[in-house]
Scaffold this motif. Structure first.
Motif, PDB file in Angstrom:
ATOM      1  N   LYS A  10     -48.253  -9.138  35.121  1.00  0.00           N
ATOM      2  CA  LYS A  10     -48.626  -8.467  34.130  1.00  0.00           C
ATOM      3  C   LYS A  10     -47.276  -7.307  33.865  1.00  0.00           C
ATOM      4  N   VAL A  11     -46.617  -7.084  34.939  1.00  0.00           N
ATOM      5  CA  VAL A  11     -45.127  -6.101  34.511  1.00  0.00           C
ATOM      6  C   VAL A  11     -44.643  -6.648  34.096  1.00  0.00           C
ATOM      7  N   GLN A  12     -44.433  -7.913  34.634  1.00  0.00           N
ATOM      8  CA  GLN A  12     -43.609  -8.393  33.325  1.00  0.00           C
ATOM      9  C   GLN A  12     -43.660  -9.209  32.572  1.00  0.00           C
ATOM     10  N   ALA A  13     -45.433  -8.951  32.016  1.00  0.00           N
ATOM     11  CA  ALA A  13     -44.976  -9.046  30.530  1.00  0.00           C
ATOM     12  C   ALA A  13     -45.045  -7.522  29.890  1.00  0.00           C
ATOM     13  N   ALA A  14     -45.631  -6.797  30.441  1.00  0.00           N
ATOM     14  CA  ALA A  14     -45.251  -5.693  29.767  1.00  0.00           C
ATOM     15  C   ALA A  14     -43.647  -5.525  29.027  1.00  0.00           C
ATOM     16  N   LEU A  15     -42.678  -5.555  30.044  1.00  0.00           N
ATOM     17  CA  LEU A  15     -41.593  -5.752  29.957  1.00  0.00           C
ATOM     18  C   LEU A  15     -40.829  -6.825  28.841  1.00  0.00           C
ATOM     19  N   LEU A  16     -41.347  -7.049  28.801  1.00  0.00           N
ATOM     20  CA  LEU A  16     -40.901  -8.583  28.055  1.00  0.00           C
ATOM     21  C   LEU A  16     -41.476  -8.362  26.906  1.00  0.00           C
ATOM     22  N   GLU A  17     -42.424  -7.611  26.631  1.00  0.00           N
ATOM     23  CA  GLU A  17     -43.359  -7.730  25.240  1.00  0.00           C
ATOM     24  C   GLU A  17     -42.401  -6.430  24.407  1.00  0.00           C
ATOM     25  N   ALA A  18     -42.013  -5.792  24.650  1.00  0.00           N
ATOM     26  CA  ALA A  18     -41.236  -4.509  24.201  1.00  0.00           C
ATOM     27  C   ALA A  18     -39.788  -4.914  24.490  1.00  0.00           C
ATOM     28  N   MET A  19     -39.372  -5.786  24.662  1.00  0.00           N
ATOM     29  CA  MET A  19     -37.952  -6.686  24.562  1.00  0.00           C
ATOM     30  C   MET A  19     -38.073  -6.943  23.371  1.00  0.00           C
ATOM     31  N   GLU A  20     -39.501  -8.062  23.541  1.00  0.00           N
ATOM     32  CA  GLU A  20     -38.965  -9.033  22.090  1.00  0.00           C
ATOM     33  C   GLU A  20     -39.474  -8.516  20.495  1.00  0.00           C
ATOM     34  N   GLU A  21     -40.557  -7.395  20.637  1.00  0.00           N
ATOM     35  CA  GLU A  21     -41.310  -6.549  19.622  1.00  0.00           C
ATOM     36  C   GLU A  21     -40.461  -5.181  19.424  1.00  0.00           C
ATOM     37  N   ARG A  22     -40.102  -4.411  20.003  1.00  0.00           N
ATOM     38  CA  ARG A  22     -39.155  -3.262  20.184  1.00  0.00           C
ATOM     39  C   ARG A  22     -40.846  -2.230  19.921  1.00  0.00           C
ATOM     40  N   GLN A  23     -41.375  -2.228  20.905  1.00  0.00           N
ATOM     41  CA  GLN A  23     -42.267  -1.402  20.706  1.00  0.00           C
ATOM     42  C   GLN A  23     -43.486  -1.889  21.428  1.00  0.00           C
ATOM     43  N   VAL A  24     -44.318  -0.672  22.070  1.00  0.00           N
ATOM     44  CA  VAL A  24     -45.078  -0.133  23.018  1.00  0.00           C
ATOM     45  C   VAL A  24     -46.263   0.318  22.266  1.00  0.00           C
ATOM     46  N   THR A  25     -47.301  -0.867  22.566  1.00  0.00           N
ATOM     47  CA  THR A  25     -48.367  -0.146  22.296  1.00  0.00           C
ATOM     48  C   THR A  25     -49.272   0.326  23.202  1.00  0.00           C
ATOM     49  N   VAL A  26     -50.183   1.552  23.128  1.00  0.00           N
ATOM     50  CA  VAL A  26     -50.608   2.173  24.609  1.00  0.00           C
ATOM     51  C   VAL A  26     -52.032   2.803  23.445  1.00  0.00           C
ATOM     52  N   SER A  27     -53.593   2.298  24.183  1.00  0.00           N
ATOM     53  CA  SER A  27     -54.818   3.450  23.684  1.00  0.00           C
ATOM     54  C   SER A  27     -54.475   2.578  22.077  1.00  0.00           C
ATOM     55  N   GLY A  28     -54.366   1.693  21.279  1.00  0.00           N
ATOM     56  CA  GLY A  28     -54.072   1.572  19.973  1.00  0.00           C
ATOM     57  C   GLY A  28     -53.214   2.097  19.012  1.00  0.00           C
ATOM     58  N   THR A  29     -52.396   3.520  19.834  1.00  0.00           N
ATOM     59  CA  THR A  29     -50.634   4.146  19.209  1.00  0.00           C
ATOM     60  C   THR A  29     -50.016   2.889  19.451  1.00  0.00           C
ATOM     61  N   THR A  30     -48.899   2.533  18.801  1.00  0.00           N
ATOM     62  CA  THR A  30     -47.391   1.533  18.893  1.00  0.00           C
ATOM     63  C   THR A  30     -46.605   2.710  18.639  1.00  0.00           C
ATOM     64  N   HIS A  31     -45.667   3.439  19.814  1.00  0.00           N
ATOM     65  CA  HIS A  31     -44.326   3.435  19.477  1.00  0.00           C
ATOM     66  C   HIS A  31     -43.210   2.944  20.086  1.00  0.00           C
ATOM     67  N   ARG A  32     -42.521   3.205  18.618  1.00  0.00           N
ATOM     68  CA  ARG A  32     -40.895   1.917  18.455  1.00  0.00           C
ATOM     69  C   ARG A  32     -40.122   2.658  19.464  1.00  0.00           C
ATOM     70  N   MET A  33     -39.529   1.719  19.722  1.00  0.00           N
ATOM     71  CA  MET A  33     -38.477   1.726  20.661  1.00  0.00           C
ATOM     72  C   MET A  33     -36.914   2.737  19.717  1.00  0.00           C
TER      73      MET A  33
END
Length: 333
Positions: free
Chosen positions: A120-143
């Motif tokens: 689960k932790v690896q997937a969270a990191l790799l999603e950020a690597m691929e999408e260059r963004q993180v979505t938490v509670s329905g809100t997208t935060h870009r790198m």
């Protein structure tokens, strides 16, 4: 070459030289870190303990104008420890949930021993690597525009680890191996660390007064624009595609490759060969890509994208040996 291009190249050469002062005898590793930075990709760095994996990545971050964060991966790490989470705040004016960014929100992120954390932790990191963004509670935060993950792992002590699946390994632009230095270089390492300890005693808790200014992010973006414009001939494009195709249809390139390769590389490998080949050419002062640029970076691009057969593993055939055979078999343009 105009003045702006000369300034860009001088800035990147300065960055390479400063890294070379901190890392003795690992010029290929320094070059691969710079290729990852300039090609806008993420790197997986592997080597035995004590071979300066972390030091090399820190040397890059220290000499570049950037925010740096280090995440020590452990079995009890949670995805929110990487990405950040919503925190409830209450004050006299009311209450609200605010997003508290995690350590992934930096320009250069060191994911130390990535295979120590669960999937689960690896997937969270790799999603950020691929999408260059993180979505938490329905809100997208870009790198930030400059964002790079450098993950490390040790090839030993695999008990209690969570090896990255092949599909996730494919998201790394390159897989860089660090090996033992020659004896002469190890002597220089001893002297370098001794000098650093002496300097630390002279300037306890502070940086030395003569610390040079870091290289600006603008130089990195300017270099990326120049690299995007490098000439790649149709013959070189076909050569890169042929190398990747050989991993998928190994039966056309000899009995050994047919026995060794079970799963070939994805189209990401072709894209990585193109990006890294152009960057390698630019770092070597050329405005075009030649076959040696492709051959130089092919092992780093392909070694983690090959699925070797049980027969190959039983014969102790390494991915590097397979790539070397592919390079030998595929005709040069």
């Amino acid at each position: 070459m105009d003045a702006s291009a000369q300034d860009t190249r001088a800035a990147i050469d300065t960055l390479r030289d400063r890294m070379g002062q901190a890392i003795i005898g690992q010029r290929d590793v320094i070059e691969r870190l710079l290729i990852g930075l300039l090609a806008n990709g993420n790197l997986l760095v592997e080597g035995l303990p004590g071979l300066a994996k972390t030091r090399a990545i820190k040397a890059l971050a220290r000499n570049l104008e950037c925010d740096f964060s280090r995440i020590q991966f452990t079995p009890d790490l949670l995805p929110s420890d990487v990405t950040g989470t919503e925190v409830y705040y209450q004050s006299g004016e009311g209450s609200e949930f605010r997003f508290e960014p995690g350590p992934i929100f930096a320009n250069i992120v060191l994911a130390d021993e990535i295979n120590r954390a669960p999937a689960k932790v690896q997937a969270a990191l790799l999603e950020a690597m691929e999408e260059r963004q993180v979505t938490v509670s329905g809100t997208t935060h870009r790198m930030d525009p400059l964002f790079m993950v450098m993950a490390t792992q040790n090839p030993i002590e695999q008990e209690g680890t969570y090896p990255l699946p092949e599909a996730q390994m494919d998201r790394f632009l390159m897989h860089v191996n660090i090996t033992y230095p020659p004896v002469e270089d190890e002597v220089e390492v001893i002297r370098l660390v001794r000098a650093e300890e002496t300097a630390a005693q002279a300037w306890p808790g502070t940086a030395p007064a003569d610390t040079p200014a870091p290289v600006s992010q603008a130089a990195v973006f300017a270099a990326r624009r120049e690299i995007a414009g490098l000439h790649v001939s149709p013959e070189i494009e076909r050569y890169m595609a042929d190398l990747v195709s050989a991993t998928r249809m190994p039966e056309g390139f000899g009995d050994d490759l047919k026995r060794w390769i079970e799963v070939g590389a994805s189209p990401r490998a072709s894209l990585a060969l193109d990006r890294c080949g152009r960057t390698h050419a630019w770092l070597n002062g050329r405005d075009y890509v030649d076959p040696e640029d492709v051959r130089a970076i092919a092992p780093d691009v392909l070694r983690h994208r090959l699925g070797l057969s049980y027969e190959a593993q039983g014969e102790a055939v390494t991915p590097d040996a397979v790539v070397a055979e592919i390079l030998r078999q595929v005709a040069l343009p």
